[in-house]
Write a protein that holds these residues in place. Structure first.
Motif, PDB file in Angstrom:
ATOM      1  N   ARG A  41       0.826  -1.204   0.000  1.00 61.27           N
ATOM      2  CA  ARG A  41       0.000   0.000   0.000  1.00 61.27           C
ATOM      3  C   ARG A  41       0.861   1.254   0.000  1.00 61.27           C
ATOM      4  O   ARG A  41       1.891   1.313   0.678  1.00 61.27           O
ATOM      5  N   VAL A  42       0.388   2.253  -0.761  1.00 64.99           N
ATOM      6  CA  VAL A  42       1.047   3.558  -0.743  1.00 64.99           C
ATOM      7  C   VAL A  42      -0.041   4.618  -0.630  1.00 64.99           C
ATOM      8  O   VAL A  42      -1.048   4.563  -1.323  1.00 64.99           O
ATOM      9  N   LEU A  43       0.141   5.548   0.320  1.00 62.08           N
ATOM     10  CA  LEU A  43      -0.796   6.643   0.547  1.00 62.08           C
ATOM     11  C   LEU A  43      -0.280   7.870  -0.181  1.00 62.08           C
ATOM     12  O   LEU A  43       0.893   8.236  -0.041  1.00 62.08           O
ATOM     13  N   LEU A  44      -1.161   8.497  -0.979  1.00 58.18           N
ATOM     14  CA  LEU A  44      -0.792   9.693  -1.735  1.00 58.18           C
ATOM     15  C   LEU A  44      -1.623  10.884  -1.292  1.00 58.18           C
ATOM     16  O   LEU A  44      -2.836  10.770  -1.114  1.00 58.18           O
ATOM     17  N   GLY A  45      -0.972  12.023  -1.149  1.00 56.88           N
ATOM     18  CA  GLY A  45      -1.640  13.290  -0.909  1.00 56.88           C
ATOM     19  C   GLY A  45      -1.461  14.170  -2.142  1.00 56.88           C
ATOM     20  O   GLY A  45      -0.811  13.769  -3.119  1.00 56.88           O
ATOM     21  N   PRO A  46      -2.011  15.379  -2.128  1.00 57.71           N
ATOM     22  CA  PRO A  46      -1.933  16.273  -3.288  1.00 57.71           C
ATOM     23  C   PRO A  46      -0.490  16.464  -3.786  1.00 57.71           C
ATOM     24  O   PRO A  46       0.414  16.722  -2.999  1.00 57.71           O
ATOM     25  N   GLY A  47      -0.316  16.261  -5.083  1.00 54.35           N
ATOM     26  CA  GLY A  47       0.985  16.424  -5.710  1.00 54.35           C
ATOM     27  C   GLY A  47       1.868  15.200  -5.667  1.00 54.35           C
ATOM     28  O   GLY A  47       2.931  15.181  -6.278  1.00 54.35           O
ATOM     29  N   GLU A  48       1.446  14.163  -4.949  1.00 58.41           N
ATOM     30  CA  GLU A  48       2.251  12.945  -4.862  1.00 58.41           C
ATOM     31  C   GLU A  48       1.798  11.925  -5.903  1.00 58.41           C
ATOM     32  O   GLU A  48       0.638  11.915  -6.316  1.00 58.41           O
ATOM     33  N   ALA A  49       2.727  11.068  -6.313  1.00 53.68           N
ATOM     34  CA  ALA A  49       2.445  10.095  -7.360  1.00 53.68           C
ATOM     35  C   ALA A  49       3.056   8.748  -7.020  1.00 53.68           C
ATOM     36  O   ALA A  49       3.953   8.645  -6.184  1.00 53.68           O
ATOM     37  N   THR A  50       2.555   7.719  -7.693  1.00 53.44           N
ATOM     38  CA  THR A  50       3.137   6.387  -7.598  1.00 53.44           C
ATOM     39  C   THR A  50       3.042   5.730  -8.970  1.00 53.44           C
ATOM     40  O   THR A  50       2.245   6.146  -9.815  1.00 53.44           O
ATOM     41  N   ILE A  51       3.847   4.710  -9.161  1.00 52.06           N
ATOM     42  CA  ILE A  51       3.843   3.964 -10.411  1.00 52.06           C
ATOM     43  C   ILE A  51       3.370   2.546 -10.127  1.00 52.06           C
ATOM     44  O   ILE A  51       3.920   1.861  -9.258  1.00 52.06           O
ATOM     45  N   ASN A  52       2.327   2.128 -10.854  1.00 52.29           N
ATOM     46  CA  ASN A  52       1.884   0.742 -10.815  1.00 52.29           C
ATOM     47  C   ASN A  52       2.612   0.016 -11.940  1.00 52.29           C
ATOM     48  O   ASN A  52       2.373   0.301 -13.118  1.00 52.29           O
ATOM     49  N   PRO A  53       3.509  -0.909 -11.599  1.00 45.09           N
ATOM     50  CA  PRO A  53       4.260  -1.606 -12.639  1.00 45.09           C
ATOM     51  C   PRO A  53       3.349  -2.447 -13.538  1.00 45.09           C
ATOM     52  O   PRO A  53       2.278  -2.897 -13.118  1.00 45.09           O
ATOM     53  N   ALA A  54       3.809  -2.659 -14.755  1.00 43.50           N
ATOM     54  CA  ALA A  54       3.074  -3.500 -15.703  1.00 43.50           C
ATOM     55  C   ALA A  54       2.781  -4.849 -15.075  1.00 43.50           C
ATOM     56  O   ALA A  54       3.604  -5.399 -14.331  1.00 43.50           O
TER      57      ALA A  54
END
Length: 156
Positions: free
Chosen positions: A97-110
């Protein structure tokens, strides 16, 4: 659903996503919906871009995601624009799990199954490799039975 060549007006990425294709082409996708027939038409219209094609769209929501998804053709970038979102990936049967707030990003790998949960009113931007994207209902904490959208090769 139709791809537009040169839109000169403002677009709302919530209702009109754009397709990023080969040759650095950007085409608005008018009339896009999550209907299986529209998804098949979109897949067919952008098939020549293969795994390099990407869809860019903004999603607004609140609450738990109702499905898992996986993008076999490439990675997906998820950017939180406002609010708070938790992205959960199923990595070899273990939730990541990754929590994101405004301006934050994550990459879901293929090829990695993931689900998005919005914590209160949230807006996010997704840049997705759509070729062959697969969806499964969220009936558990992990993906279960197959209910996918066919790739252009699988479409009738």
């Amino acid at each position: 659903m139709r791809l537009v060549n040169h839109e000169r007006n403002a677009m709302d990425l919530r209702t009109t996503p754009v397709h990023l294709g080969l040759g650095s082409r950007v085409k608005p996708v008018e009339g896009f919906t999550w209907d299986p027939e529209v998804l098949q038409a979109y897949s067919a219209a952008v098939a020549a871009d293969g795994a390099e094609g990407r869809m860019v769209m903004i999603f607004d929501g609140d609450g738990l995601g109702d499905h898992w998804e996986s993008h076999p053709a490439g990675d997906e970038l998820v950017v939180c624009l406002s609010g708070s979102v938790t992205v959960t990936r199923d990595v070899d049967g273990v939730p990541d799990r990754v929590l994101l707030g405004p301006g934050e990003a994550t990459i879901n790998p293929a090829e990695v199954w993931h689900v998005v949960d919005m914590e209160g009113p949230t807006s996010l931007l997704a840049i997705t490799a759509t070729l062959g994207t697969d969806h499964r209902p969220r009936t558990d904490t992990r993906p279960t039975e197959h209910v996918g959208t066919p790739s252009p090769e699988e479409a009738p």
